[in-house]
Scaffold this active site. Structure first.
Site, PDB file in Angstrom:
ATOM      1  N   ARG A 213      32.748   9.493   7.666  1.00 36.80           N
ATOM      2  CA  ARG A 213      31.910  10.642   7.004  1.00 36.80           C
ATOM      3  C   ARG A 213      32.347  12.054   7.454  1.00 36.80           C
ATOM      4  O   ARG A 213      31.609  12.955   6.690  1.00 36.80           O
ATOM      5  CB  ARG A 213      30.761  10.094   7.645  1.00 36.80           C
ATOM      6  CG  ARG A 213      30.106   8.916   6.910  1.00 36.80           C
ATOM      7  CD  ARG A 213      28.801   8.328   7.659  1.00 36.80           C
ATOM      8  NE  ARG A 213      28.291   6.999   7.130  1.00 36.80           N
ATOM      9  CZ  ARG A 213      28.799   5.831   7.170  1.00 36.80           C
ATOM     10  NH1 ARG A 213      30.109   5.592   7.562  1.00 36.80           N
ATOM     11  NH2 ARG A 213      28.334   5.106   6.229  1.00 36.80           N
TER      12      ARG A 213
ATOM     13  N   HIS B 193      19.507   5.317  24.757  1.00 38.30           N
ATOM     14  CA  HIS B 193      19.932   6.334  24.463  1.00 38.30           C
ATOM     15  C   HIS B 193      20.112   7.062  23.172  1.00 38.30           C
ATOM     16  O   HIS B 193      19.901   8.212  22.812  1.00 38.30           O
ATOM     17  CB  HIS B 193      21.067   6.741  25.504  1.00 38.30           C
ATOM     18  CG  HIS B 193      21.524   8.146  25.712  1.00 38.30           C
ATOM     19  ND1 HIS B 193      20.699   9.087  26.337  1.00 38.30           N
ATOM     20  CD2 HIS B 193      22.483   8.979  25.240  1.00 38.30           C
ATOM     21  CE1 HIS B 193      21.211  10.255  26.384  1.00 38.30           C
ATOM     22  NE2 HIS B 193      22.467  10.161  25.801  1.00 38.30           N
TER      23      HIS B 193
END
Length: 154
Positions: A131, A92
């Site tokens: 991030r 996925h």
């Protein structure tokens, strides 16, 4: 990060631009941080709050649909895609990452509209959290820089 050199550009000015942001809710703590950093950077670049339209969609696969609606409205000088896809145990991850990324790029080219793609793809939550702020800021800078460039090239 990791020694990557982003290069530099002239001072960016976003005062004349209208920006659309599409945020995926999946992994919402990360995408909320992306969105907040992005909007703060847009403000720092001179984009007025009234010229920022921010919408949320369920996940990364839904981001392109909302981007397309914004592009078709012809109200925006640039768009920003925000999301977070974290690898799991199945295929996925690849499906969502590849399909959403490809669709965002296709929309930018089809509509000749800058779209900053800050849909993070990470191995784990810690990488995403590391991030989330800088990539949100980067997305704002990319959107304004590319809007200026396309304005200049028109």
């Amino acid at each position: 990060m990791f020694g990557a050199e982003k290069g530099s550009t002239d001072k960016l000015d976003g005062r004349k631009f209208s920006i659309g942001i599409v945020q995926a809710r999946f992994n919402e703590s990360v995408t909320n941080a992306l969105a907040e950093a992005c909007k703060q950077e847009l403000a720092a670049l001179g984009v007025e709050e009234k010229n920022i339209k921010h919408v949320k969609v369920p996940g990364a696969l839904e981001v392109p649909c909302a981007l397309q609606a914004m592009a078709e409205s012809d109200k925006y000088d640039a768009l920003i895609a925000l999301g977070c896809i974290i690898r799991g145990e199945t295929y996925h991850f690849e499906l969502v990452a590849n399909e959403s990324g490809s669709a965002v790029t296709r929309l930018a080219l089809d509509y000749q509209l800058p779209i900053a793609n800050a849909i993070l793809t990470t191995e784990n939550l810690a990488q995403a959290e590391a991030r989330q702020i800088e990539k949100g800021r980067d997305a704002a800078r990319v959107a304004v820089e590319m809007a200026n460039l396309l304005d200049e090239l028109a």
